[in-house]
Design a protein around this motif. Structure first.
Motif, PDB file in Angstrom:
ATOM      1  N   MET A   1       0.842  -1.202   0.000  1.00  0.00           N
ATOM      2  CA  MET A   1       0.000   0.000   0.000  1.00  0.00           C
ATOM      3  C   MET A   1       0.874   1.247   0.000  1.00  0.00           C
ATOM      4  O   MET A   1       1.919   1.302   0.645  1.00  0.00           O
ATOM      5  N   THR A   2       0.447   2.250  -0.740  1.00  0.00           N
ATOM      6  CA  THR A   2       1.130   3.543  -0.775  1.00  0.00           C
ATOM      7  C   THR A   2       0.512   4.441   0.275  1.00  0.00           C
ATOM      8  O   THR A   2      -0.695   4.681   0.273  1.00  0.00           O
ATOM      9  N   LEU A   3       1.335   4.957   1.189  1.00  0.00           N
ATOM     10  CA  LEU A   3       0.840   5.739   2.318  1.00  0.00           C
ATOM     11  C   LEU A   3       0.855   7.232   1.997  1.00  0.00           C
ATOM     12  O   LEU A   3       1.853   7.768   1.520  1.00  0.00           O
ATOM     13  N   LEU A   4      -0.260   7.915   2.302  1.00  0.00           N
ATOM     14  CA  LEU A   4      -0.332   9.367   2.286  1.00  0.00           C
ATOM     15  C   LEU A   4      -0.612   9.831   3.710  1.00  0.00           C
ATOM     16  O   LEU A   4      -1.474   9.269   4.398  1.00  0.00           O
ATOM     17  N   TYR A   5       0.109  10.852   4.139  1.00  0.00           N
ATOM     18  CA  TYR A   5      -0.040  11.364   5.504  1.00  0.00           C
ATOM     19  C   TYR A   5      -0.803  12.681   5.427  1.00  0.00           C
ATOM     20  O   TYR A   5      -0.367  13.629   4.767  1.00  0.00           O
ATOM     21  N   VAL A   6      -1.968  12.751   6.094  1.00  0.00           N
ATOM     22  CA  VAL A   6      -2.875  13.890   5.991  1.00  0.00           C
ATOM     23  C   VAL A   6      -3.001  14.553   7.361  1.00  0.00           C
ATOM     24  O   VAL A   6      -3.336  13.900   8.346  1.00  0.00           O
ATOM     25  N   VAL A   7      -2.749  15.866   7.418  1.00  0.00           N
ATOM     26  CA  VAL A   7      -2.790  16.607   8.679  1.00  0.00           C
ATOM     27  C   VAL A   7      -3.810  17.730   8.578  1.00  0.00           C
ATOM     28  O   VAL A   7      -3.665  18.646   7.763  1.00  0.00           O
ATOM     29  N   ALA A   8      -4.856  17.654   9.409  1.00  0.00           N
ATOM     30  CA  ALA A   8      -5.852  18.730   9.526  1.00  0.00           C
ATOM     31  C   ALA A   8      -5.811  19.250  10.957  1.00  0.00           C
ATOM     32  O   ALA A   8      -5.597  18.482  11.895  1.00  0.00           O
ATOM     33  N   GLY A   9      -6.056  20.568  11.132  1.00  0.00           N
ATOM     34  CA  GLY A   9      -5.926  21.143  12.453  1.00  0.00           C
ATOM     35  C   GLY A   9      -7.196  21.719  13.039  1.00  0.00           C
ATOM     36  O   GLY A   9      -7.185  22.183  14.170  1.00  0.00           O
ATOM     37  N   GLU A  10      -8.300  21.700  12.290  1.00  0.00           N
ATOM     38  CA  GLU A  10      -9.563  22.233  12.806  1.00  0.00           C
ATOM     39  C   GLU A  10     -10.723  21.604  12.045  1.00  0.00           C
ATOM     40  O   GLU A  10     -10.518  20.845  11.088  1.00  0.00           O
ATOM     41  N   SER A  11     -11.949  21.927  12.465  1.00  0.00           N
ATOM     42  CA  SER A  11     -13.129  21.225  11.955  1.00  0.00           C
ATOM     43  C   SER A  11     -13.287  21.341  10.449  1.00  0.00           C
ATOM     44  O   SER A  11     -13.603  20.354   9.767  1.00  0.00           O
ATOM     45  N   SER A  12     -13.092  22.544   9.891  1.00  0.00           N
ATOM     46  CA  SER A  12     -13.253  22.694   8.448  1.00  0.00           C
ATOM     47  C   SER A  12     -12.218  21.869   7.689  1.00  0.00           C
ATOM     48  O   SER A  12     -12.522  21.276   6.649  1.00  0.00           O
ATOM     49  N   GLY A  13     -10.997  21.799   8.204  1.00  0.00           N
ATOM     50  CA  GLY A  13      -9.968  20.981   7.584  1.00  0.00           C
ATOM     51  C   GLY A  13     -10.264  19.499   7.694  1.00  0.00           C
ATOM     52  O   GLY A  13      -9.932  18.718   6.797  1.00  0.00           O
ATOM     53  N   ASP A  14     -10.897  19.102   8.798  1.00  0.00           N
ATOM     54  CA  ASP A  14     -11.302  17.712   8.978  1.00  0.00           C
ATOM     55  C   ASP A  14     -12.296  17.295   7.900  1.00  0.00           C
ATOM     56  O   ASP A  14     -12.207  16.202   7.336  1.00  0.00           O
ATOM     57  N   VAL A  15     -13.245  18.176   7.582  1.00  0.00           N
ATOM     58  CA  VAL A  15     -14.227  17.904   6.520  1.00  0.00           C
ATOM     59  C   VAL A  15     -13.520  17.788   5.174  1.00  0.00           C
ATOM     60  O   VAL A  15     -13.773  16.845   4.396  1.00  0.00           O
ATOM     61  N   LEU A  16     -12.625  18.729   4.878  1.00  0.00           N
ATOM     62  CA  LEU A  16     -11.881  18.669   3.621  1.00  0.00           C
ATOM     63  C   LEU A  16     -11.065  17.394   3.532  1.00  0.00           C
ATOM     64  O   LEU A  16     -11.005  16.746   2.480  1.00  0.00           O
ATOM     65  N   GLY A  17     -10.397  17.058   4.619  1.00  0.00           N
ATOM     66  CA  GLY A  17      -9.573  15.850   4.626  1.00  0.00           C
ATOM     67  C   GLY A  17     -10.388  14.601   4.384  1.00  0.00           C
ATOM     68  O   GLY A  17      -9.968  13.701   3.646  1.00  0.00           O
ATOM     69  N   ALA A  18     -11.566  14.519   4.996  1.00  0.00           N
ATOM     70  CA  ALA A  18     -12.416  13.340   4.817  1.00  0.00           C
ATOM     71  C   ALA A  18     -12.864  13.196   3.365  1.00  0.00           C
ATOM     72  O   ALA A  18     -12.825  12.095   2.796  1.00  0.00           O
ATOM     73  N   ARG A  19     -13.282  14.294   2.756  1.00  0.00           N
ATOM     74  CA  ARG A  19     -13.705  14.222   1.352  1.00  0.00           C
ATOM     75  C   ARG A  19     -12.535  13.860   0.445  1.00  0.00           C
ATOM     76  O   ARG A  19     -12.686  13.069  -0.495  1.00  0.00           O
TER      77      ARG A  19
END
Length: 382
Positions: A1-19
């Motif tokens: 598997m190819t790993l991508l590391y995703v860092v969000a720091g607040e609620s709006s970023g969490d939504v963007l990261g999930a999508r």
């Protein structure tokens, strides 16, 4: 598997990261994900290295008391990225934390993609030179951001604004009124104080007093407050003594139903104003900062407006009451005029013009455009 590391720091970023994770997984089933996020990224199977709420801070005086913990969390994040060697690091908004991580990760040869262009075009424009040494690509939400960052040598992809796929304009007003026993003569006022602890602690007392003043002449007022996860306890505590008592909401569907039912909004400056505009809710924007942060921003600000809606329209579509002007009597007066219908049609016409600027040029949804840009940087599957 190819790993991508995703860092969000607040609620709006969490939504963007999930999508983004969802779209990337659809396009490349071989991808795996790790990083920092909240509830929405957890729904996509991304287990957070530590609670995202620890990063939801804003302003110099708010960050300083937490600097030791932030430094520890930064060290922890860099150590995990170093150990796991992902194919790319994707940081989402929260530039104070994200760009420091990027600086330390860049020497490892890991591509760094920053999603949501930092608003250095609004103030502190000199920081763009530093970013050119830390970032391999920026995914921009606003059309005017690409030329600004490209001039500094940073590759930029305008991916469109995620508000277009939020569903903010598809709520059900009748369902909301029935669920909360709101009569046909009652006016729903949407109150959005932000998703950072420092924002809600400063704005909620002001917004609560605004509603109290307004209810003296409008007893049928029904305030509604959608709650972001990281600040739920703070909002519930601060709003407990409000009169009239507010309806507190959790969940995206409930929030969008509230948008559909709302006659007007009392909104903090930021992305939330764009979301409310998408739903066509007339609003007044208010914002307060501590005096030192406010003084710094006054000296360095390069834009005329605080609301993204007004910046894109290049005119004051939404009334802005900021800093010392963000006072309950003034907010109540403007909100009262909106509830009486004054200026509502003009606001909605401005909202429509702004929304027309936000679609990605390559078609599809903003999250699909963002996923395409990430995959262009990561390269094909091995």
């Amino acid at each position: 598997m190819t790993l991508l590391y995703v860092v969000a720091g607040e609620s709006s970023g969490d939504v963007l990261g999930a999508r983004l994770v969802a779209r990337l997984r659809e396009a490349r089933p071989d991808l795996s994900f790790a990083g920092i996020g909240g509830e929405r990224m957890a729904e996509q199977g991304v287990e957070s290295l530590f609670p995202m709420r620890e990063l939801a801070l804003m302003g110099l005086l708010e960050v300083l008391p937490n600097i030791r913990n932030l430094t520890r969390r930064m060290d922890q994040t860099v150590a995990e990225i170093t150990a796991r060697r992902p194919a790319a690091l994707i940081t989402i908004d929260s530039p104070g934390f994200a760009l420091r991580i990027a600086k330390r990760v860049k020497p490892l040869g890991i591509p760094v993609i920053h999603y949501v262009a930092p608003q250095v075009w609004a103030w502190r424009q000199g920081r763009v030179k530093e970013m050119a040494h830390r970032l391999d690509r920026i995914l921009a939400l606003l059309p005017f951001e690409a030329p600004f960052f490209e001039h500094a040598g940073i590759p930029v992809t305008f991916v469109g604004h995620p508000v277009l796929e939020s569903g903010a304009d598809r709520g059900d007003a009748a369902r909301f009124r029935a669920r909360h026993a709101i009569g046909p003569d009652e006016q729903v006022v949407l109150v959005m104080p932000g998703s950072r602890r420092t924002e809600v602690s400063r704005l909620l007392p002001i917004f609560g007093e605004t509603l109290r003043l307004l209810s003296a002449s409008r007893p049928s007022l029904r305030p509604v407050v959608p709650i972001a996860g990281p600040v739920e306890e703070a909002v519930r505590s601060a709003a407990a003594g409000w009169s009239p008592a507010p309806i507190l909401l959790r969940g995206v569907e409930e929030k969008h139903d509230a948008f559909a039912a709302a006659s007007a909004g009392l909104i903090k400056s930021g992305t939330s104003s764009l979301e409310v505009a998408m739903a066509g809710v007339p609003m007044v924007v208010g914002y307060r900062l501590n005096p030192i942060t406010a003084w710094l921003i006054r000296r360095m600000a390069k834009v005329k407006y605080a609301s993204i809606v007004n910046i894109l329209a290049d005119e004051e579509v939404i009334p802005e009451l900021l800093l010392e002007d963000c006072r309950p009597p003034r907010l109540a007066a403007v909100l009262g005029r909106l509830l009486a219908g004054e200026g509502v049609a003009a606001q909605r016409e401005g909202f429509a013009r702004v929304m027309s600027l936000l679609s990605p040029p390559g078609g599809g949804s903003p999250s699909e455009a963002a996923a395409r840009a990430v995959l262009d940087t990561v390269g094909p599957a091995p």
